[in-house]
Scaffold this motif. Sequence first.
Motif, PDB file in Angstrom:
ATOM      1  N   ALA A 262      -2.714  -1.959   1.501  1.00 16.31           N
ATOM      2  CA  ALA A 262      -1.616  -1.524   2.208  1.00 16.31           C
ATOM      3  C   ALA A 262      -1.500  -2.429   3.279  1.00 16.31           C
ATOM      4  O   ALA A 262      -0.338  -2.799   3.863  1.00 16.31           O
ATOM      5  N   HIS A 263      -2.639  -2.040   4.281  1.00 18.49           N
ATOM      6  CA  HIS A 263      -2.809  -2.819   5.513  1.00 18.49           C
ATOM      7  C   HIS A 263      -2.254  -4.559   5.641  1.00 18.49           C
ATOM      8  O   HIS A 263      -1.650  -4.941   6.232  1.00 18.49           O
ATOM      9  N   ARG A 264      -3.060  -5.069   4.248  1.00 14.82           N
ATOM     10  CA  ARG A 264      -2.864  -6.324   4.385  1.00 14.82           C
ATOM     11  C   ARG A 264      -1.149  -6.874   3.913  1.00 14.82           C
ATOM     12  O   ARG A 264      -0.695  -7.879   4.234  1.00 14.82           O
ATOM     13  N   LEU A 265      -0.800  -6.266   2.955  1.00 19.77           N
ATOM     14  CA  LEU A 265       0.654  -6.262   2.668  1.00 19.77           C
ATOM     15  C   LEU A 265       1.714  -6.210   3.963  1.00 19.77           C
ATOM     16  O   LEU A 265       2.430  -6.939   4.187  1.00 19.77           O
ATOM     17  N   THR A 266       1.068  -5.046   4.917  1.00 21.92           N
ATOM     18  CA  THR A 266       2.056  -4.965   5.878  1.00 21.92           C
ATOM     19  C   THR A 266       1.890  -6.074   6.961  1.00 21.92           C
ATOM     20  O   THR A 266       2.910  -6.678   7.399  1.00 21.92           O
ATOM     21  N   GLU A 267       0.808  -6.846   6.970  1.00 17.56           N
ATOM     22  CA  GLU A 267       0.524  -7.838   7.718  1.00 17.56           C
ATOM     23  C   GLU A 267       1.441  -9.151   7.213  1.00 17.56           C
ATOM     24  O   GLU A 267       1.835  -9.901   8.183  1.00 17.56           O
ATOM     25  N   LEU A 268       1.569  -9.073   5.786  1.00 14.92           N
ATOM     26  CA  LEU A 268       2.310 -10.168   5.316  1.00 14.92           C
ATOM     27  C   LEU A 268       3.766  -9.730   5.390  1.00 14.92           C
ATOM     28  O   LEU A 268       4.776 -10.680   4.664  1.00 14.92           O
ATOM     29  N   GLY A 269       4.312  -8.730   5.980  1.00 18.82           N
ATOM     30  CA  GLY A 269       5.656  -8.391   6.198  1.00 18.82           C
ATOM     31  C   GLY A 269       6.167  -7.503   5.167  1.00 18.82           C
ATOM     32  O   GLY A 269       7.429  -7.587   4.822  1.00 18.82           O
ATOM     33  N   PRO A 271       6.140  -3.728   4.369  1.00 19.83           N
ATOM     34  CA  PRO A 271       5.642  -2.521   4.896  1.00 19.83           C
ATOM     35  C   PRO A 271       4.803  -1.703   3.603  1.00 19.83           C
ATOM     36  O   PRO A 271       5.578  -1.344   2.955  1.00 19.83           O
ATOM     37  N   ALA A 272       3.706  -1.178   3.950  1.00 19.76           N
ATOM     38  CA  ALA A 272       3.134  -0.207   3.056  1.00 19.76           C
ATOM     39  C   ALA A 272       2.026   0.617   3.741  1.00 19.76           C
ATOM     40  O   ALA A 272       1.340   0.139   4.621  1.00 19.76           O
ATOM     41  N   GLU A 273       2.089   2.087   3.458  1.00 18.88           N
ATOM     42  CA  GLU A 273       1.154   2.589   4.064  1.00 18.88           C
ATOM     43  C   GLU A 273       0.025   3.141   3.280  1.00 18.88           C
ATOM     44  O   GLU A 273      -0.903   3.791   3.924  1.00 18.88           O
ATOM     45  N   SER A 274       0.209   3.235   2.137  1.00 20.15           N
ATOM     46  CA  SER A 274      -0.778   3.961   1.130  1.00 20.15           C
ATOM     47  C   SER A 274      -1.016   3.332  -0.333  1.00 20.15           C
ATOM     48  O   SER A 274      -0.203   2.142  -0.517  1.00 20.15           O
ATOM     49  N   GLY A 275      -1.993   3.466  -0.941  1.00 16.62           N
ATOM     50  CA  GLY A 275      -2.183   2.923  -2.283  1.00 16.62           C
ATOM     51  C   GLY A 275      -0.696   3.203  -3.083  1.00 16.62           C
ATOM     52  O   GLY A 275      -0.443   2.499  -4.049  1.00 16.62           O
ATOM     53  N   ALA A 276       0.133   4.313  -2.995  1.00 14.34           N
ATOM     54  CA  ALA A 276       1.139   4.636  -3.598  1.00 14.34           C
ATOM     55  C   ALA A 276       2.284   3.517  -3.483  1.00 14.34           C
ATOM     56  O   ALA A 276       2.994   3.323  -4.533  1.00 14.34           O
ATOM     57  N   ASP A 277       2.334   3.173  -2.210  1.00 12.86           N
ATOM     58  CA  ASP A 277       3.189   2.173  -1.758  1.00 12.86           C
ATOM     59  C   ASP A 277       2.793   0.626  -2.603  1.00 12.86           C
ATOM     60  O   ASP A 277       3.449   0.053  -2.891  1.00 12.86           O
ATOM     61  N   VAL A 278       1.576   0.440  -2.589  1.00 16.77           N
ATOM     62  CA  VAL A 278       1.009  -0.748  -3.284  1.00 16.77           C
ATOM     63  C   VAL A 278       1.478  -0.595  -4.789  1.00 16.77           C
ATOM     64  O   VAL A 278       1.946  -1.680  -5.346  1.00 16.77           O
ATOM     65  N   VAL A 279       1.327   0.407  -5.363  1.00 19.62           N
ATOM     66  CA  VAL A 279       1.506   0.641  -6.625  1.00 19.62           C
ATOM     67  C   VAL A 279       3.200   0.321  -7.017  1.00 19.62           C
ATOM     68  O   VAL A 279       3.564  -0.382  -7.690  1.00 19.62           O
ATOM     69  N   ALA A 280       3.804   0.863  -5.979  1.00 20.99           N
ATOM     70  CA  ALA A 280       5.628   0.684  -6.171  1.00 20.99           C
ATOM     71  C   ALA A 280       5.606  -0.738  -6.094  1.00 20.99           C
ATOM     72  O   ALA A 280       6.616  -1.175  -6.993  1.00 20.99           O
ATOM     73  N   LEU A 281       5.195  -1.567  -5.054  1.00 18.47           N
ATOM     74  CA  LEU A 281       5.348  -2.951  -5.066  1.00 18.47           C
ATOM     75  C   LEU A 281       5.001  -3.715  -6.248  1.00 18.47           C
ATOM     76  O   LEU A 281       5.623  -4.749  -6.687  1.00 18.47           O
ATOM     77  N   VAL A 282       3.673  -3.299  -6.697  1.00 19.45           N
ATOM     78  CA  VAL A 282       3.162  -4.172  -7.994  1.00 19.45           C
ATOM     79  C   VAL A 282       4.290  -3.745  -9.224  1.00 19.45           C
ATOM     80  O   VAL A 282       4.787  -4.672  -9.947  1.00 19.45           O
ATOM     81  N   GLN A 283       4.745  -2.478  -9.312  1.00 19.81           N
ATOM     82  CA  GLN A 283       5.724  -2.031 -10.475  1.00 19.81           C
ATOM     83  C   GLN A 283       6.860  -2.797 -10.238  1.00 19.81           C
ATOM     84  O   GLN A 283       7.588  -2.958 -11.229  1.00 19.81           O
ATOM     85  N   ALA A 284       7.357  -3.212  -8.942  1.00 22.30           N
ATOM     86  CA  ALA A 284       8.559  -3.870  -8.977  1.00 22.30           C
ATOM     87  C   ALA A 284       8.410  -5.396  -9.114  1.00 22.30           C
ATOM     88  O   ALA A 284       9.277  -6.240  -8.869  1.00 22.30           O
ATOM     89  N   GLY A 285       7.388  -5.766  -8.968  1.00 18.73           N
ATOM     90  CA  GLY A 285       7.080  -7.223  -9.495  1.00 18.73           C
ATOM     91  C   GLY A 285       6.750  -8.050  -8.354  1.00 18.73           C
ATOM     92  O   GLY A 285       6.904  -9.367  -8.294  1.00 18.73           O
ATOM     93  N   ASN A 286       6.386  -7.562  -7.293  1.00 20.23           N
ATOM     94  CA  ASN A 286       6.021  -8.134  -6.120  1.00 20.23           C
ATOM     95  C   ASN A 286       4.658  -9.147  -6.240  1.00 20.23           C
ATOM     96  O   ASN A 286       3.594  -8.523  -6.658  1.00 20.23           O
ATOM     97  N   THR A 287       4.975 -10.461  -5.934  1.00 17.25           N
ATOM     98  CA  THR A 287       3.615 -11.252  -6.471  1.00 17.25           C
ATOM     99  C   THR A 287       2.479 -11.136  -5.317  1.00 17.25           C
ATOM    100  O   THR A 287       1.525 -11.391  -5.759  1.00 17.25           O
TER     101      THR A 287
END
Length: 385
Positions: A262-269, A271-287
Amino acid sequence: MTPQPGSAGDVLTLISAGSATTRSDLARLTGLARSTISQRVDALIERGLVEETESGESTGGRPPRQLRLHTEDHAFAGVDLGATHCRIALMDISGNVLAECEDKLHIGEGPEKVLGHVDQRLDHLLGQARRPRKALRALGIGVPGPVEFATGRPNNPPIMPGWNDYPIPEYFEGVEVLVDNDVNVMALGEHRGAFPNTEHLLFVKVGTGIGCGIMAEGKLHRGAQGSAGDIGHIRVSGHDDAGCRCGNSACLEAVAGGAAIAHRLTELGLPAESGADVVALVQAGNTQALRLVREAGRLIGEVLASLVNFFNPEVIVIGGALSRVHEHLLAGIRETVYRRSLPLATHHLSITPSRTGINAAALGAGMLAIEHYLSPDNINRIVNA
């Protein structure tokens, strides 16, 4: 020569496992005289642990009376305390779920408030199942931090402020309480519910942090002080700049845990705070999220490859928040494990997502309580009281 089992506790173990359903079965399996078997069974019936019914098929004479666990007067509960949730499963003595609930609850609110909530919800679930409070015989609790299993006291848990050395079992009156690390009870729940015939299993929880529960010869392996399986703090080469909450750097969870991704994704622009946010981005197809999750899988696979060579498990189960995108996470894990492990160790190895899912910890904590209560030593104590 191994002695034949003979105590009331041993007899109950055979009945609860389904190995013996009649007094004749017990006599045959134990080698005890029928009169001794009758004494043991009668004592178990008197204590309300076993019941006997005339439901067996006749072989020409009087139908044999069937023995089974007496479920009505016994209840057990498994409690899964996470960083932000509380799941409770109320179970009967056979492990069947009678009632369950899930609430949002922050572990950082402290033991008095959190355990008070658990106590209230237990009363509610017992009411739903029409069981009196006195029917609750034992309680298993999984917590998101290291625990001294013998005392049930958390040991400097980083995400449980105010819980260090708190005597959790003493909070609940009139019931036996067992407390363990959440990944241990997850491993137990997964093993009993999905892989009961597997002798050697690793359950890897990939969430904010990373931990591993170890089933060896069908039993939980906790180590000398209960810290076995803390793989999240194994060093990963090439990541010296990744500081970890334990005070070291380059720990596996500091580079491959949900919070780290989540921290690395936030650095890439993104925003993610937790594993749940990471999961949501993956499920949305974010490369970018897909790439980082697969990379995390490879790093986890590096550590697991060493464990496969050392422990030689039959099954590795992946659970936790990030397991919801298991197709990407497992791809990275499998890629590295099969490449880095010895062929003999991976010949029959299965790497699979959790089958019990979010219920693993609550079910495992409940089984921890039931198996403790039904252990021969405890049953002998009850019968001889």
